[in-house]
Write a protein that holds these residues in place. Structure first.
Motif, short mmCIF file in Angstrom:
data_model
loop_
_atom_site.label_atom_id
_atom_site.label_comp_id
_atom_site.label_asym_id
_atom_site.label_seq_id
_atom_site.Cartn_x
_atom_site.Cartn_y
_atom_site.Cartn_z
N GLN A 81 26.91 0.07 -45.10
CA GLN A 81 27.98 -0.83 -44.67
C GLN A 81 29.18 -0.74 -45.61
OE1 GLN A 81 28.28 -2.71 -41.81
NE2 GLN A 81 26.53 -1.44 -41.30
N LEU A 82 28.94 -0.69 -46.91
CA LEU A 82 30.04 -0.56 -47.87
C LEU A 82 30.78 0.76 -47.67
CD1 LEU A 82 28.33 -1.99 -51.06
CD2 LEU A 82 30.15 -3.05 -49.71
N TYR A 85 33.02 0.37 -44.50
CA TYR A 85 34.23 -0.43 -44.73
C TYR A 85 35.20 0.28 -45.66
CZ TYR A 85 32.11 -4.22 -42.18
OH TYR A 85 31.55 -4.98 -41.19
N ALA A 88 36.82 3.13 -43.54
CA ALA A 88 37.48 2.72 -42.30
C ALA A 88 38.92 2.29 -42.52
CB ALA A 88 36.70 1.60 -41.64
N PHE A 89 39.27 1.91 -43.72
CA PHE A 89 40.63 1.37 -43.97
C PHE A 89 41.44 2.27 -44.87
CE2 PHE A 89 37.80 -2.23 -43.12
CZ PHE A 89 38.43 -2.74 -42.03
#
Length: 89
Positions: A81-82, A85, A88-89
Motif C-alpha cells: 500500500q505504501l 501511494y 501514484a502521486f
C-alpha cells in the motif's frame, strides 16, 4: 563475492560505516576506473542475478540500464500500500 572472484574488472567499495546511500554512490563513482558502474542495494532488494544481463545490454550499446519490479510477491500488505501511494502521486 563470488562474481568478483571470477572477474577482476569487478570491485567492491566497503565503507567503514553507514554514511547513507548518496555518499556511498559518490564513493563508487570516485573509485571506479572502468566504463560501467552498477549500483545495487546491499539488502538484495535488487536481484544480483540480473547483473550479467544488464551488463550485456550495456555492451550492446545502451548508456543506461535499470531493472523494474514486475511483482511485489512476498511483501506485506502495508508495504504494498505504501508503494502504491508513493508511486501514484
Amino acid at each position: 563475492m563470488k562474481i568478483q572472484q571470477s572477474d577482476s574488472r569487478i570491485s567492491i567499495v566497503d565503507l567503514s560505516r553507514n554514511y547513507g546511500k548518496e555518499i556511498a554512490m559518490t564513493a563508487g563513482l570516485d573509485y571506479m576506473k572502468g566504463d560501467t558502474l552498477v549500483i545495487i542495494d546491499a539488502d538484495l532488494q535488487d536481484n544480483p542475478e540480473l547483473l550479467p544481463i544488464m551488463v550485456k545490454e550495456i555492451e550492446n550499446g545502451y548508456d543506461d540500464v535499470y531493472a523494474q519490479r514486475t511483482s511485489r510477491k512476498g511483501e506485506s500488505w502495508l508495504k504494498k500500500q505504501l508503494h502504491f501511494y508513493f508511486t501514484a502521486f
